[in-house]
Scaffold this motif. Structure first.
Motif, PDB file in Angstrom:
ATOM      1  N   ILE A 161      -4.537  -1.932   3.193  1.00  0.00           N
ATOM      2  CA  ILE A 161      -2.983  -1.993   2.698  1.00  0.00           C
ATOM      3  C   ILE A 161      -2.406  -0.944   3.429  1.00  0.00           C
ATOM      4  O   ILE A 161      -1.336  -1.097   3.695  1.00  0.00           O
ATOM      5  CB  ILE A 161      -3.130  -1.667   1.042  1.00  0.00           C
ATOM      6  CG1 ILE A 161      -3.256  -2.992   0.232  1.00  0.00           C
ATOM      7  CG2 ILE A 161      -1.737  -1.104   0.702  1.00  0.00           C
ATOM      8  CD1 ILE A 161      -3.284  -2.954  -1.052  1.00  0.00           C
ATOM      9  N   GLY A 210       1.700  -1.728   3.371  1.00  0.00           N
ATOM     10  CA  GLY A 210       2.007  -2.427   1.947  1.00  0.00           C
ATOM     11  C   GLY A 210       1.054  -3.110   1.639  1.00  0.00           C
ATOM     12  O   GLY A 210      -0.024  -3.474   2.092  1.00  0.00           O
ATOM     13  N   GLY A 211       1.123  -3.967   0.364  1.00  0.00           N
ATOM     14  CA  GLY A 211       0.183  -4.657  -0.256  1.00  0.00           C
ATOM     15  C   GLY A 211       0.207  -6.224   0.378  1.00  0.00           C
ATOM     16  O   GLY A 211       1.202  -6.399   0.959  1.00  0.00           O
ATOM     17  N   ASN A 239       1.600  -6.440  -6.010  1.00  0.00           N
ATOM     18  CA  ASN A 239       2.347  -5.312  -5.654  1.00  0.00           C
ATOM     19  C   ASN A 239       3.645  -5.173  -6.657  1.00  0.00           C
ATOM     20  O   ASN A 239       4.459  -4.231  -6.337  1.00  0.00           O
ATOM     21  CB  ASN A 239       2.990  -5.870  -4.316  1.00  0.00           C
ATOM     22  CG  ASN A 239       2.098  -6.429  -3.233  1.00  0.00           C
ATOM     23  OD1 ASN A 239       0.790  -5.835  -3.201  1.00  0.00           O
ATOM     24  ND2 ASN A 239       2.100  -7.418  -2.461  1.00  0.00           N
ATOM     25  N   LYS A 298       1.118  -0.927 -10.309  1.00  0.00           N
ATOM     26  CA  LYS A 298       0.849  -1.605  -9.017  1.00  0.00           C
ATOM     27  C   LYS A 298      -0.351  -1.511  -8.379  1.00  0.00           C
ATOM     28  O   LYS A 298      -1.269  -0.562  -8.519  1.00  0.00           O
ATOM     29  CB  LYS A 298       1.914  -0.768  -7.768  1.00  0.00           C
ATOM     30  CG  LYS A 298       1.922  -1.629  -6.602  1.00  0.00           C
ATOM     31  CD  LYS A 298       2.808  -0.743  -5.463  1.00  0.00           C
ATOM     32  CE  LYS A 298       3.209  -1.233  -4.137  1.00  0.00           C
ATOM     33  NZ  LYS A 298       4.108  -0.506  -3.351  1.00  0.00           N
ATOM     34  N   HIS A 299      -0.882  -2.367  -7.819  1.00  0.00           N
ATOM     35  CA  HIS A 299      -2.419  -2.772  -7.421  1.00  0.00           C
ATOM     36  C   HIS A 299      -3.417  -2.435  -8.356  1.00  0.00           C
ATOM     37  O   HIS A 299      -4.371  -2.263  -8.023  1.00  0.00           O
ATOM     38  CB  HIS A 299      -2.415  -1.596  -6.109  1.00  0.00           C
ATOM     39  CG  HIS A 299      -1.620  -1.668  -5.234  1.00  0.00           C
ATOM     40  ND1 HIS A 299      -0.896  -2.962  -4.660  1.00  0.00           N
ATOM     41  CD2 HIS A 299      -0.973  -0.943  -4.414  1.00  0.00           C
ATOM     42  CE1 HIS A 299      -0.247  -2.721  -3.679  1.00  0.00           C
ATOM     43  NE2 HIS A 299      -0.151  -1.437  -3.445  1.00  0.00           N
TER      44      HIS A 299
END
Length: 300
Positions: free
Chosen positions: A191, A196-197, A242, A257-258
């Motif tokens: 990532i 980012g995701g 995300n 997030k995640h």
């Protein structure tokens, strides 16, 4: 050690699924999972307009996709298998799609810790279909994010996307990219390399077949939990949660997030608008079929 923990993002009760908005926890996404650019497609010379519920695009079947429908359900057991057969009849014109689509799925739990999902669908008019399961997994027992999980994909290619997460139409080699998980890699490292995701289609096959292929292995090193995914479809949408933020989930936990990952076995996104992608068209007299297995185990 015999300790049981939840490994999927969820709610505490069934009524919450019907009353609270949620990002497709455990859901069946359809009639067409993933995105359709600008909510439009042309089939047999006629253009259809769908709901745009993801910016200017159509996502996971629209405003009231299959995830928001209560399916007819029939539980069963067979040779120690615990299962449920579920059916939903989507009328002609629902969310803008042509044809009445009758969809059936079987979800089974086997004695060897496998969740087995099978979809079938038929239509009375030409239409498009792409059904998937949208469970968010977290093998830590939902103790935090999934950045410490190790992923291995048997995928040589993926489909790049634009800023709206719509495929560009390109089929790209994963070599020397953050999408190269052909050897086990820690998700957090990939990532970071990707900036980012992930929310991308990893290519499982380039030609349709009924072969069940081992496509993904995920391991949580701290617990030793392992999940292997098999599918007979063309691709898997790899999504890393995300867009989850301050979400009140089960057991008093607030998902961030995640905190979960999805492995959405599917046809490729926006396939109806790309001639070089596998066709999502289903005609009368044909049968849509799709199988997924999530196999759980423990390693030292």
């Amino acid at each position: 050690d015999g300790n049981l923990e939840n490994v999927a993002l969820t709610f505490d009760s069934i009524p919450e699924f019907l009353t609270k908005p949620n990002p497709f926890f455990g859901a069946t996404a359809g009639r067409v999972a993933n995105r359709i650019a600008k909510g439009k497609f042309t089939l047999n010379g006629q253009t259809y307009t769908l709901a745009t519920n993801n910016g200017e695009n159509h996502l996971h079947g629209g405003v009231e996709g299959f995830n928001k429908k209560v399916w007819d359900a029939e539980p069963y057991t067979n040779d120690s298998i615990l299962g449920v057969k579920m059916t939903y009849r989507s009328p002609d014109g629902e969310e803008g799609y042509p044809g009445t689509l009758t969809s059936t799925q079987w979800i089974e739990l086997t004695p060897d810790n496998t969740i087995r999902i099978r979809f079938e669908a038929s239509t009375d008019q030409p239409t498009i279909v792409n059904l998937t399961n949208h469970t968010y997994f977290n093998l830590s027992g939902i103790k935090g994010d999934v950045l410490d999980h190790e992923f291995q994909f048997w995928a040589d290619y993926y489909t790049p996307v634009d800023e709206g997460l719509i495929p560009t139409g390109e089929i790209k080699d994963v070599t020397d990219t953050p999408f190269d998980f052909r050897k086990p890699n820690k998700l957090g490292d990939q990532i970071a390399a990707n900036g980012g995701g992930f929310d991308h289609n990893m290519i499982l096959k380039q030609e349709p077949s009924d072969e069940m292929k081992h496509f993904v292995r995920v391991k949580h090193p701290a617990s030793g939990r392992v999940m292997d995914m098999y599918s007979d479809n063309m691709g898997v949408q790899f999504y890393t949660g995300n867009f989850i933020e301050n979400f009140a989930g089960a057991d008093g936990k607030t998902y961030q997030k995640h905190w979960g990952f999805c492995l959405e076995s599917q046809n490729w996104p926006d396939a109806i608008n790309h001639e070089n992608f596998p066709s999502p068209i289903l005609n009368p007299g044909e049968k849509y079929e799709h199988r997924i297995e999530y196999r759980f185990s423990v390693e030292d």
